[in-house]
Design a protein around this motif. Structure first.
Motif, mmCIF file in Angstrom:
data_model
loop_
_atom_site.group_PDB
_atom_site.id
_atom_site.type_symbol
_atom_site.label_atom_id
_atom_site.label_comp_id
_atom_site.label_asym_id
_atom_site.label_seq_id
_atom_site.Cartn_x
_atom_site.Cartn_y
_atom_site.Cartn_z
ATOM 1 N N SER A 28 46.682 37.054 26.194
ATOM 2 C CA SER A 28 45.546 37.580 26.951
ATOM 3 C C SER A 28 44.612 36.437 27.336
ATOM 4 O O SER A 28 44.038 35.789 26.461
ATOM 5 N N VAL A 30 41.657 36.564 28.540
ATOM 6 C CA VAL A 30 40.287 36.850 28.105
ATOM 7 C C VAL A 30 40.125 36.451 26.643
ATOM 8 O O VAL A 30 39.183 35.742 26.271
ATOM 9 N N ARG A 31 41.046 36.885 25.798
ATOM 10 C CA ARG A 31 40.962 36.548 24.371
ATOM 11 C C ARG A 31 41.132 35.053 24.140
ATOM 12 O O ARG A 31 40.463 34.471 23.290
ATOM 13 N N MET A 34 37.903 33.301 25.163
ATOM 14 C CA MET A 34 36.846 33.577 24.192
ATOM 15 C C MET A 34 37.078 32.808 22.891
ATOM 16 O O MET A 34 36.147 32.236 22.327
ATOM 17 N N LEU A 127 33.623 34.707 31.453
ATOM 18 C CA LEU A 127 34.353 35.973 31.521
ATOM 19 C C LEU A 127 34.271 36.593 32.915
ATOM 20 O O LEU A 127 35.256 37.150 33.410
ATOM 21 N N ILE A 130 36.826 35.103 35.476
ATOM 22 C CA ILE A 130 38.265 35.336 35.315
ATOM 23 C C ILE A 130 38.903 35.955 36.562
ATOM 24 O O ILE A 130 39.959 35.480 37.000
#
Length: 140
Positions: A28, A30-31, A34, A127, A130
């Protein structure tokens, strides 16, 4: 400091520890972004900006394609997360401004609030970026 990091093998330890940590994100973006942001921010509490950025960049950029990230995105995240001044010792410009004013221009507690806000806004900005990075082909 960079010579000491290489001498004690910290660079090799970081290079060994990061790949398994980044695979925890299960592909992922996003993960992964982060987690990378959190790792860089945490590293800045123990390393200066002049050590953290090159060390983490040299370690993470080669891993970028294997976790589905473009190297430019990784560099951008490292640079954004490394710009931290929650503690007075973390940012050379902060110390220069504080010493130049004799400590009368601002107090450390006042600046800490803005540093935390900057970190949160930086993470939100990454974020929000993205979808654009996906349109540009920098993320899957």
């Amino acid at each position: 400091m960079p010579a000491m990091i290489q001498h004690i093998g910290a660079d090799a330890q970081v290079a060994e520890a990061l790949p398994p940590a980044l695979t925890l994100t299960q592909g992922s973006p996003v993960r992964t972004l982060m987690l990378l942001f959190v790792i860089v921010t945490a590293a800045r509490f123990v390393l200066s900006e002049w050590v953290a950025v090159p060390l983490l960049t040299a370690t993470v950029v080669p891993l970028a394609p294997s976790v589905g990230l473009h190297p430019w995105v990784v560099m951008f995240v490292v640079l954004s997360a490394a710009n931290l001044w929650s503690m007075p010792y973390q940012f050379a410009s902060y110390l220069a401004f504080w010493n130049g004013s004799g400590g009368y221009l601002f107090a450390h507690d006042q600046v800490r609030v803005f540093s935390v806000a900057y970190v949160l806004l930086s993470l939100c900005g990454l974020l929000v970026s993205i979808p654009l990075w996906r349109l540009l082909g920098l993320l899957p």
